[in-house]
Design an enzyme around this catalytic site. Structure first.
Site, PDB file in Angstrom:
ATOM      1  N   ARG A  45     -24.339  -9.915 -16.006  1.00 13.83           N
ATOM      2  CA  ARG A  45     -23.644  -9.211 -14.936  1.00 13.83           C
ATOM      3  C   ARG A  45     -22.541  -8.379 -15.594  1.00 13.83           C
ATOM      4  O   ARG A  45     -22.286  -8.472 -16.780  1.00 13.83           O
ATOM      5  CB  ARG A  45     -23.127 -10.168 -13.855  1.00 13.83           C
ATOM      6  CG  ARG A  45     -22.793 -11.578 -14.215  1.00 13.83           C
ATOM      7  CD  ARG A  45     -21.540 -11.706 -15.049  1.00 13.83           C
ATOM      8  NE  ARG A  45     -20.422 -10.969 -14.473  1.00 13.83           N
ATOM      9  CZ  ARG A  45     -19.355 -10.587 -15.132  1.00 13.83           C
ATOM     10  NH1 ARG A  45     -19.252 -10.822 -16.430  1.00 13.83           N
ATOM     11  NH2 ARG A  45     -18.386  -9.930 -14.551  1.00 13.83           N
ATOM     12  N   GLY A  46     -21.863  -7.560 -14.745  1.00 13.07           N
ATOM     13  CA  GLY A  46     -20.878  -6.625 -15.285  1.00 13.07           C
ATOM     14  C   GLY A  46     -21.577  -5.291 -15.492  1.00 13.07           C
ATOM     15  O   GLY A  46     -22.670  -5.242 -16.099  1.00 13.07           O
ATOM     16  N   ALA A  47     -20.960  -4.225 -14.948  1.00 14.07           N
ATOM     17  CA  ALA A  47     -21.652  -2.934 -14.891  1.00 14.07           C
ATOM     18  C   ALA A  47     -22.231  -2.458 -16.239  1.00 14.07           C
ATOM     19  O   ALA A  47     -23.431  -2.156 -16.326  1.00 14.07           O
ATOM     20  CB  ALA A  47     -20.723  -1.885 -14.280  1.00 14.07           C
ATOM     21  N   ARG A  87     -29.821  -4.376  -8.544  1.00 17.19           N
ATOM     22  CA  ARG A  87     -28.451  -4.374  -7.986  1.00 17.19           C
ATOM     23  C   ARG A  87     -28.069  -2.923  -7.657  1.00 17.19           C
ATOM     24  O   ARG A  87     -28.212  -2.041  -8.502  1.00 17.19           O
ATOM     25  CB  ARG A  87     -27.455  -4.986  -8.978  1.00 17.19           C
ATOM     26  CG  ARG A  87     -27.787  -6.447  -9.312  1.00 17.19           C
ATOM     27  CD  ARG A  87     -26.644  -7.164  -9.960  1.00 17.19           C
ATOM     28  NE  ARG A  87     -25.570  -7.454  -9.027  1.00 17.19           N
ATOM     29  CZ  ARG A  87     -24.359  -7.878  -9.397  1.00 17.19           C
ATOM     30  NH1 ARG A  87     -24.090  -8.040 -10.679  1.00 17.19           N
ATOM     31  NH2 ARG A  87     -23.432  -8.132  -8.495  1.00 17.19           N
ATOM     32  N   GLN A 194     -16.365 -15.524 -11.161  1.00 18.67           N
ATOM     33  CA  GLN A 194     -16.380 -14.884 -12.489  1.00 18.67           C
ATOM     34  C   GLN A 194     -15.013 -14.990 -13.176  1.00 18.67           C
ATOM     35  O   GLN A 194     -14.928 -15.045 -14.395  1.00 18.67           O
ATOM     36  CB  GLN A 194     -16.765 -13.401 -12.371  1.00 18.67           C
ATOM     37  CG  GLN A 194     -18.207 -13.152 -11.986  1.00 18.67           C
ATOM     38  CD  GLN A 194     -18.378 -12.981 -10.497  1.00 18.67           C
ATOM     39  OE1 GLN A 194     -17.611 -13.533  -9.716  1.00 18.67           O
ATOM     40  NE2 GLN A 194     -19.381 -12.235 -10.087  1.00 18.67           N
ATOM     41  N   ASP A 235     -17.351  -0.820 -10.895  1.00 17.82           N
ATOM     42  CA  ASP A 235     -18.819  -0.724 -10.851  1.00 17.82           C
ATOM     43  C   ASP A 235     -19.282   0.687 -10.573  1.00 17.82           C
ATOM     44  O   ASP A 235     -20.368   1.093 -10.978  1.00 17.82           O
ATOM     45  CB  ASP A 235     -19.384  -1.684  -9.815  1.00 17.82           C
ATOM     46  CG  ASP A 235     -19.378  -3.087 -10.378  1.00 17.82           C
ATOM     47  OD1 ASP A 235     -18.315  -3.717 -10.379  1.00 17.82           O
ATOM     48  OD2 ASP A 235     -20.432  -3.515 -10.883  1.00 17.82           O
ATOM     49  N   ASN A 245     -15.349  -2.073  -6.972  1.00 18.12           N
ATOM     50  CA  ASN A 245     -15.303  -3.162  -7.945  1.00 18.12           C
ATOM     51  C   ASN A 245     -15.441  -4.471  -7.163  1.00 18.12           C
ATOM     52  O   ASN A 245     -15.582  -4.466  -5.936  1.00 18.12           O
ATOM     53  CB  ASN A 245     -14.001  -3.122  -8.743  1.00 18.12           C
ATOM     54  CG  ASN A 245     -14.015  -4.104  -9.911  1.00 18.12           C
ATOM     55  OD1 ASN A 245     -14.974  -4.122 -10.694  1.00 18.12           O
ATOM     56  ND2 ASN A 245     -13.005  -4.943 -10.031  1.00 18.12           N
ATOM     57  N   LYS A 246     -15.419  -5.562  -7.879  1.00 14.66           N
ATOM     58  CA  LYS A 246     -15.643  -6.883  -7.275  1.00 14.66           C
ATOM     59  C   LYS A 246     -14.829  -7.070  -6.001  1.00 14.66           C
ATOM     60  O   LYS A 246     -13.665  -6.681  -5.943  1.00 14.66           O
ATOM     61  CB  LYS A 246     -15.278  -7.949  -8.319  1.00 14.66           C
ATOM     62  CG  LYS A 246     -15.447  -9.383  -7.910  1.00 14.66           C
ATOM     63  CD  LYS A 246     -16.806  -9.700  -7.342  1.00 14.66           C
ATOM     64  CE  LYS A 246     -17.948  -9.371  -8.274  1.00 14.66           C
ATOM     65  NZ  LYS A 246     -19.260  -9.356  -7.576  1.00 14.66           N
TER      66      LYS A 246
HETATM   67  O1  MRU Z   1     -21.041  -9.114  -9.680  1.00 16.69           O
HETATM   68  P1  MRU Z   1     -20.580  -8.829 -11.078  1.00 16.69           P
HETATM   69  O2  MRU Z   1     -20.121 -10.044 -11.797  1.00 16.69           O
HETATM   70  O3  MRU Z   1     -21.601  -8.028 -11.852  1.00 16.69           O
HETATM   71  O4  MRU Z   1     -19.317  -7.879 -10.877  1.00 16.69           O
HETATM   72  C1  MRU Z   1     -18.654  -7.383 -12.015  1.00 16.69           C
HETATM   73  C2  MRU Z   1     -17.461  -6.576 -11.714  1.00 16.69           C
HETATM   74  O5  MRU Z   1     -17.101  -6.369 -10.574  1.00 16.69           O
HETATM   75  C3  MRU Z   1     -16.758  -5.976 -12.891  1.00 16.69           C
HETATM   76  O6  MRU Z   1     -15.395  -5.850 -12.631  1.00 16.69           O
HETATM   77  C4  MRU Z   1     -17.331  -4.583 -13.188  1.00 16.69           C
HETATM   78  O7  MRU Z   1     -18.724  -4.624 -13.257  1.00 16.69           O
HETATM   79  C5  MRU Z   1     -16.798  -4.016 -14.451  1.00 16.69           C
HETATM   80  S1  MRU Z   1     -17.354  -4.890 -15.868  1.00 16.69           S
HETATM   81  C6  MRU Z   1     -16.710  -4.132 -17.241  1.00 16.69           C
END
Ligand code: MRU
Length: 353
Positions: A45-47, A87, A194, A235, A245-246
């Site tokens: 996970r994470g963009a 996603r 997370q 994201d 973002n999250k």
């Molecule tokens: O659902 P996730 O864990 O993929 O969400 C991740 C985030 O919201 C991060 O802040 C974002 O992807 C940036 S990661 C460098």
């Protein structure tokens, strides 16, 4: 720095983040379906990491293709679609798949026997580039951090969300190298945790002081005067600077504004989606209701409770103090700043090519 993904003997090997911090387990994904599941289930996970993992998945699919030669182009497109369907919010996923498609289109006709290898090479290149970009984000962002700072963050925008070093946590890492970080305050980040599971673990590995709070404690901690800056990842960033973002990031930005605390977004340029004028156009992923009802199989509420589970929210640009990228910090007005940074980057690319 912990490896989050790598390519090994035609398998995409991922660190299964759903098992952290209890277990450090790597999983070999030998089909694109396995890679897609790993992304969908938040094992990766994470963009930025989602993008690079999907690129490796697509490269593996082509490199191990056994079907008829005249069907390979169709197979490439279908596999790309499968990976893209995992996603919807992180634009890096589509950015990475489009980059792979450009390589496919450029070389498939002239070098069909070698196309798999070329795609693997491109994915490896993305991996290496992501590392360098994150270090550059860290270098740009650390200039904003004053000595003795206490920084709040949400989710995990660290090495675990990227190919190493991180975006928001990359800035924190670079500032910590100068001894400027007194403490990081990590919001736990319900419902998938997370912050609690990943950010706390990652920072403790690096011996950066970190305190975990539940998400609803953020305002109280800011009110205590403890926080000097909030830094979050992204994201997807619209052309006007509105940032997805999250879930919970928007609340932090509102709280930060009330308490006069600078609120920064740290992200690579590949997270900026200039095709969308406004944040309200960003697709927001809604995830399974059981993510909120349960944690690792145990119910936290009534088994059939009605739940709303958006995975992201959008922070309006006026609440953002600056967007930290590998090419510099974009300031307000963001629409102009974003245009300018891309024009400058394209100019630099032309000079170096
Ligand atoms: O659902 P996730 O864990 O993929 O969400 C991740 C985030 O919201 C991060 O802040 C974002 O992807 C940036 S990661 C460098």
């Amino acid at each position: 720095m912990i490896k989050t993904v790598y390519f090994d003997n035609n398998a995409v090997v991922i660190l299964d983040q759903s098992q952290l911090p209890e277990k450090v387990v790597y999983e070999r994904c030998e089909t694109p379906e396995k890679v897609a599941d790993a992304i969908r289930l938040l094992k990766v996970r994470g963009a930025p990491l989602i993008g690079v993992t999907a690129a490796f998945g697509l490269a593996m699919a082509v490199n191990t293709y056994q079907g008829a030669a005249n069907q390979l182009e169709r197979y490439f497109k279908d596999t790309s679609k499968l990976l893209a369907s995992t996603r919807p919010t992180a634009v890096n996923l589509f950015w990475a798949l489009e980059r792979m498609e450009r390589v496919f289109n450029q070389f498939f006709k002239i070098n069909p026997d070698n196309i798999g290898v070329l795609l693997v090479q491109e994915a490896e290149k993305m991996y290496q580039e992501d590392n360098k970009i994150n270090e550059a984000i860290g270098e740009q962002g650390q200039k904003l951090i004053k000595s003795g700072s206490q920084i709040m963050t949400i989710c995990n925008a660290g090495a675990l969300a990227t190919c190493g070093y991180g975006t928001a946590l990359g800035v924190i890492r670079s500032a910590a190298k100068k001894n400027y970080v007194h403490r990081v305050w990590a919001c736990e980040t319900r419902p998938v945790l997370q912050g609690a599971r990943l950010t706390v673990w990652e920072l403790m590995q690096d011996k950066i002081p970190v305190t975990l709070i539940t998400d609803n404690m953020a305002g109280y901690v800011m009110g205590m005067g403890k926080i000097n800056a909030v830094i979050a990842g992204a994201d997807r960033i619209a052309a006007n600077g509105d940032t997805a973002n999250k879930i919970g990031t928007y609340s932090l930005a509102v709280l930060a504004r009330y308490h006069n605390i600078p609120f920064y977004i740290a992200a690579p340029l590949s997270t900026i989606d200039r095709s969308l004028a406004l944040g309200e156009e960003i697709p927001i992923e809604e995830r399974d209701q059981d993510e909120v009802r349960q944690f690792r199989g145990n119910y936290l509420t009534v088994a059939d409770a009605d739940v709303f589970n958006p995975a992201f929210d959008v922070t309006p640009n006026e609440l953002i103090s600056g967007i930290i990228t590998e090419k510099g910090v974009i300031e307000k007005p963001f629409a102009e700043g974003i245009k300018l940074i891309f024009t400058e980057r394209n100019r630099q690319d032309e000079i170096s090519s």
